[in-house]
Design a protein around this motif. Structure first.
Motif, PDB file in Angstrom:
ATOM      1  N   MET A 247       0.848  -1.179   0.000  1.00  0.00           N
ATOM      2  CA  MET A 247       0.000   0.000   0.000  1.00  0.00           C
ATOM      3  C   MET A 247       0.893   1.243   0.000  1.00  0.00           C
ATOM      4  SD  MET A 247      -3.125   0.996   2.629  1.00  0.00           S
ATOM      5  CE  MET A 247      -3.633  -0.680   2.737  1.00  0.00           C
ATOM      6  N   THR A 248       0.591   2.180  -0.898  1.00  0.00           N
ATOM      7  CA  THR A 248       1.403   3.388  -0.969  1.00  0.00           C
ATOM      8  C   THR A 248       1.058   4.335   0.175  1.00  0.00           C
ATOM      9  OG1 THR A 248      -0.140   4.656  -2.326  1.00  0.00           O
ATOM     10  CG2 THR A 248       1.431   3.242  -3.493  1.00  0.00           C
ATOM     11  N   ASN A 249       1.923   5.299   0.384  1.00  0.00           N
ATOM     12  CA  ASN A 249       1.715   6.293   1.434  1.00  0.00           C
ATOM     13  C   ASN A 249       0.393   7.042   1.232  1.00  0.00           C
ATOM     14  OD1 ASN A 249       2.801   7.202   3.826  1.00  0.00           O
ATOM     15  ND2 ASN A 249       3.963   8.841   2.871  1.00  0.00           N
ATOM     16  N   ASN A 250       0.082   7.408  -0.029  1.00  0.00           N
ATOM     17  CA  ASN A 250      -1.162   8.130  -0.319  1.00  0.00           C
ATOM     18  C   ASN A 250      -2.384   7.270  -0.024  1.00  0.00           C
ATOM     19  OD1 ASN A 250       0.239  10.407  -1.103  1.00  0.00           O
ATOM     20  ND2 ASN A 250       0.163   9.911  -3.273  1.00  0.00           N
ATOM     21  N   GLN A 251      -2.319   5.991  -0.344  1.00  0.00           N
ATOM     22  CA  GLN A 251      -3.434   5.099  -0.038  1.00  0.00           C
ATOM     23  C   GLN A 251      -3.627   4.977   1.462  1.00  0.00           C
ATOM     24  OE1 GLN A 251      -1.978   1.718  -2.244  1.00  0.00           O
ATOM     25  NE2 GLN A 251      -3.560   1.962  -3.797  1.00  0.00           N
ATOM     26  N   THR A 252      -2.528   4.939   2.204  1.00  0.00           N
ATOM     27  CA  THR A 252      -2.604   4.866   3.657  1.00  0.00           C
ATOM     28  C   THR A 252      -3.237   6.120   4.220  1.00  0.00           C
ATOM     29  OG1 THR A 252      -0.618   3.488   3.696  1.00  0.00           O
ATOM     30  CG2 THR A 252      -1.256   4.535   5.758  1.00  0.00           C
ATOM     31  N   ILE A 253      -2.826   7.278   3.733  1.00  0.00           N
ATOM     32  CA  ILE A 253      -3.413   8.538   4.191  1.00  0.00           C
ATOM     33  C   ILE A 253      -4.909   8.556   3.892  1.00  0.00           C
ATOM     34  CG2 ILE A 253      -3.499  11.041   3.799  1.00  0.00           C
ATOM     35  CD1 ILE A 253      -0.455  10.952   3.405  1.00  0.00           C
ATOM     36  N   ASP A 254      -5.288   8.198   2.671  1.00  0.00           N
ATOM     37  CA  ASP A 254      -6.703   8.174   2.292  1.00  0.00           C
ATOM     38  C   ASP A 254      -7.498   7.259   3.219  1.00  0.00           C
ATOM     39  OD1 ASP A 254      -5.940   9.820   0.247  1.00  0.00           O
ATOM     40  OD2 ASP A 254      -6.287   8.355  -1.350  1.00  0.00           O
ATOM     41  N   LYS A 255      -6.965   6.095   3.483  1.00  0.00           N
ATOM     42  CA  LYS A 255      -7.651   5.119   4.342  1.00  0.00           C
ATOM     43  C   LYS A 255      -7.885   5.704   5.740  1.00  0.00           C
ATOM     44  CE  LYS A 255      -7.107   0.440   6.130  1.00  0.00           C
ATOM     45  NZ  LYS A 255      -6.228  -0.726   6.179  1.00  0.00           N
TER      46      LYS A 255
ATOM     47  N   VAL B  40      -7.453  16.433  10.405  1.00  0.00           N
ATOM     48  CA  VAL B  40      -6.004  16.397  10.207  1.00  0.00           C
ATOM     49  C   VAL B  40      -5.308  15.934  11.483  1.00  0.00           C
ATOM     50  CG1 VAL B  40      -3.945  17.812   9.770  1.00  0.00           C
ATOM     51  CG2 VAL B  40      -5.978  18.093   8.337  1.00  0.00           C
ATOM     52  N   VAL B  41      -5.692  16.499  12.612  1.00  0.00           N
ATOM     53  CA  VAL B  41      -5.077  16.103  13.886  1.00  0.00           C
ATOM     54  C   VAL B  41      -5.335  14.624  14.171  1.00  0.00           C
ATOM     55  CG1 VAL B  41      -5.218  16.418  16.393  1.00  0.00           C
ATOM     56  CG2 VAL B  41      -5.053  18.402  14.899  1.00  0.00           C
ATOM     57  N   ALA B  42      -6.545  14.157  13.939  1.00  0.00           N
ATOM     58  CA  ALA B  42      -6.863  12.744  14.183  1.00  0.00           C
ATOM     59  C   ALA B  42      -6.005  11.828  13.312  1.00  0.00           C
ATOM     60  CB  ALA B  42      -8.349  12.493  13.927  1.00  0.00           C
ATOM     61  N   VAL B  43      -5.787  12.218  12.064  1.00  0.00           N
ATOM     62  CA  VAL B  43      -4.939  11.425  11.167  1.00  0.00           C
ATOM     63  C   VAL B  43      -3.497  11.436  11.670  1.00  0.00           C
ATOM     64  CG1 VAL B  43      -3.982  11.275   8.826  1.00  0.00           C
ATOM     65  CG2 VAL B  43      -6.424  11.745   9.150  1.00  0.00           C
ATOM     66  N   LEU B  44      -3.017  12.596  12.093  1.00  0.00           N
ATOM     67  CA  LEU B  44      -1.641  12.702  12.581  1.00  0.00           C
ATOM     68  C   LEU B  44      -1.444  11.910  13.873  1.00  0.00           C
ATOM     69  CD1 LEU B  44      -0.935  16.471  11.869  1.00  0.00           C
ATOM     70  CD2 LEU B  44      -0.143  14.499  10.557  1.00  0.00           C
ATOM     71  N   VAL B  45      -2.445  11.868  14.716  1.00  0.00           N
ATOM     72  CA  VAL B  45      -2.358  11.080  15.955  1.00  0.00           C
ATOM     73  C   VAL B  45      -2.271   9.595  15.625  1.00  0.00           C
ATOM     74  CG1 VAL B  45      -3.696  10.347  17.980  1.00  0.00           C
ATOM     75  CG2 VAL B  45      -3.423  12.769  17.471  1.00  0.00           C
ATOM     76  N   GLU B  46      -3.050   9.172  14.626  1.00  0.00           N
ATOM     77  CA  GLU B  46      -3.043   7.756  14.250  1.00  0.00           C
ATOM     78  C   GLU B  46      -1.726   7.343  13.598  1.00  0.00           C
ATOM     79  OE1 GLU B  46      -5.696   4.514  11.830  1.00  0.00           O
ATOM     80  OE2 GLU B  46      -6.660   6.207  12.830  1.00  0.00           O
ATOM     81  N   ASN B  47      -1.131   8.247  12.819  1.00  0.00           N
ATOM     82  CA  ASN B  47       0.127   7.926  12.167  1.00  0.00           C
ATOM     83  C   ASN B  47       1.045   9.136  12.231  1.00  0.00           C
ATOM     84  OD1 ASN B  47       2.262   7.304  10.415  1.00  0.00           O
ATOM     85  ND2 ASN B  47       0.959   5.942   9.243  1.00  0.00           N
ATOM     86  N   LYS B  48       1.913   9.145  13.184  1.00  0.00           N
ATOM     87  CA  LYS B  48       2.800  10.289  13.423  1.00  0.00           C
ATOM     88  C   LYS B  48       3.850  10.495  12.330  1.00  0.00           C
ATOM     89  CE  LYS B  48       2.256   9.933  18.439  1.00  0.00           C
ATOM     90  NZ  LYS B  48       0.880   9.664  18.308  1.00  0.00           N
ATOM     91  N   ALA B  49       3.970   9.551  11.414  1.00  0.00           N
ATOM     92  CA  ALA B  49       4.970   9.657  10.348  1.00  0.00           C
ATOM     93  C   ALA B  49       4.547  10.640   9.258  1.00  0.00           C
ATOM     94  CB  ALA B  49       5.222   8.287   9.728  1.00  0.00           C
ATOM     95  N   PHE B  50       3.253  10.987   9.200  1.00  0.00           N
ATOM     96  CA  PHE B  50       2.770  11.896   8.164  1.00  0.00           C
ATOM     97  C   PHE B  50       3.033  13.344   8.539  1.00  0.00           C
ATOM     98  CE2 PHE B  50      -0.741   8.578   7.397  1.00  0.00           C
ATOM     99  CZ  PHE B  50       0.056   7.880   6.527  1.00  0.00           C
ATOM    100  N   ALA B  51       3.258  14.167   7.537  1.00  0.00           N
ATOM    101  CA  ALA B  51       3.350  15.611   7.730  1.00  0.00           C
ATOM    102  C   ALA B  51       1.961  16.214   7.519  1.00  0.00           C
ATOM    103  CB  ALA B  51       4.327  16.213   6.726  1.00  0.00           C
ATOM    104  N   GLU B  52       1.678  17.292   8.216  1.00  0.00           N
ATOM    105  CA  GLU B  52       0.365  17.945   8.104  1.00  0.00           C
ATOM    106  C   GLU B  52       0.038  18.299   6.651  1.00  0.00           C
ATOM    107  OE1 GLU B  52      -1.651  22.192   9.318  1.00  0.00           O
ATOM    108  OE2 GLU B  52      -0.278  21.274  10.765  1.00  0.00           O
ATOM    109  N   GLU B  53       1.019  18.820   5.933  1.00  0.00           N
ATOM    110  CA  GLU B  53       0.798  19.214   4.539  1.00  0.00           C
ATOM    111  C   GLU B  53       0.380  18.025   3.678  1.00  0.00           C
ATOM    112  OE1 GLU B  53       3.921  19.742   6.043  1.00  0.00           O
ATOM    113  OE2 GLU B  53       3.302  21.694   6.795  1.00  0.00           O
TER     114      GLU B  53
END
Length: 73
Positions: free
Chosen positions: A1-9, A26-39
């Protein structure tokens, strides 16, 4: 699974038919996966808006003042 697919999921796990502040999603996504950047998360939301998978109200460039939800289609 690509990074974009993971973010979308993860984005889809956080939203439903009710309007929600983009900043909160955005905050909820960042809490779930701290490896992502907000942008990167905001870019993922923009792609989903452009593809009509989610709806936006307000200016997506101002995430504290805009809201998203799943498209009704």
């Amino acid at each position: 699974m690509t990074n974009n697919q993971t973010i979308d999921k993860i984005i889809f796990k956080q939203i439903n038919q009710q309007w929600q502040k983009v900043a909160m999603v955005v905050v909820a996504v960042l809490v779930e996966n701290k490896a992502f950047a907000e942008e990167k998360v905001v870019d993922g939301i923009r792609v989903l808006i452009d593809s009509k998978m989610i709806e936006v109200q307000g200016d997506i460039n101002q995430i504290r003042y805009s809201e998203i939800r799943l498209s009704k289609d």
